[in-house]
Structures are given as structure tokens and as C-alpha cells.
Design an enzyme around this catalytic site. Structure first.
Site, PDB file in Angstrom:
ATOM      1  CB  SER A  14      -8.867  62.161  93.286  1.00  0.00           C
ATOM      2  OG  SER A  14     -10.054  62.215  92.775  1.00  0.00           O
ATOM      3  CG  HIS A  66      -8.474  59.446  88.752  1.00  0.00           C
ATOM      4  ND1 HIS A  66      -9.052  57.908  89.752  1.00  0.00           N
ATOM      5  CD2 HIS A  66      -9.171  60.493  90.247  1.00  0.00           C
ATOM      6  CE1 HIS A  66      -9.437  58.917  90.700  1.00  0.00           C
ATOM      7  NE2 HIS A  66      -9.871  59.898  90.910  1.00  0.00           N
TER       8      HIS A  66
END
Length: 119
Positions: A14, A66
Site C-alpha cells: 500500500s 501511506h
């Protein structure tokens, strides 16, 4: 009741996907004049990033990966995704040519390198 402290390594793709989102945003900003639906493309990227960051509040999701991936992709995208400069390609061989990189790209490259080394 206290929240248990999590100790361990966070793994997953991610952070890399957020890096691609950041690179897409920097490419959109760099090539702003080429796009026809500029604001639609900008809002699309911002909404996708916001939804994914909102999902980062779920348990066992590392939102710092992230954010770090997005920031890194944003900075490196300015360096690697250069604006097409068609006049640069038409320079004669051996002729005096200007650099294909702009000043802000060199500055962002240095910032990205410093962050990588400090990292």
C-alpha cells in the site's frame, strides 16, 4: 482499557501504491497545460487519496506508510516525470543546448536525496 502497543514490522504494497498516487499528482501538476479536464483529474486523485487515507484509521493499517509513500512519490515524480520539451529534442548534435531539467526539478531531486539519506 488501554490500547496495546504494536511492535513489529509493517509490510505490504500500500505504501508503494500511494507512491504511485503521489507520482501521478506531481505529473499532473508538471504537465498541467497538456490536460483538457484538469480539475476533474485533480479532484479524482485527491478523492482517491482521501478515501484511502480514511480507510487507514482501521485497525492494523499503517497510515504512516501511506503518507510516506505518497510524499516520496510526489517528490520523486517531479524529478523523473519531466515535462515534455519538444524543442529540447530538436537541438542539433554538438549545438549549445539547454538542460532538459528545470530548476525546481533539480531542487526537488536534492530534497528527495536528502530525505532518502536521512531516512
Amino acid at each position: 482499557m488501554s490500547v496495546p502497543e504494536r511492535k513489529g514490522v509493517s509490510v505490504g504494497a500500500s505504501g508503494a501504491l500511494f507512491g504511485l498516487l503521489g507520482a501521478m499528482l506531481s505529473e499532473l501538476i508538471t504537465n498541467w497545460t497538456i490536460y483538457t479536464n484538469r480539475f476533474a483529474a485533480m479532484m479524482n486523485l485527491i478523492i482517491i487519496a482521501a478515501i484511502n487515507l480514511a480507510l487507514g484509521i482501521l485497525p492494523h493499517v499503517d497510515n504512516f506508510a501511506h503518507i510516506g509513500g505518497f510524499a516520496t512519490g510526489f517528490l520523486v515524480g517531479f524529478v523523473l516525470l519531466i515535462q515534455p520539451q519538444f524543442g529540447w529534442l530538436e537541438q542539433p548534435f554538438g549545438g549549445k543546448s539547454k538542460s532538459k531539467y528545470k530548476a525546481y526539478q533539480i531542487i526537488l531531486l536534492l530534497v528527495a536525496l536528502v530525505l532518502l539519506i536521512a531516512g
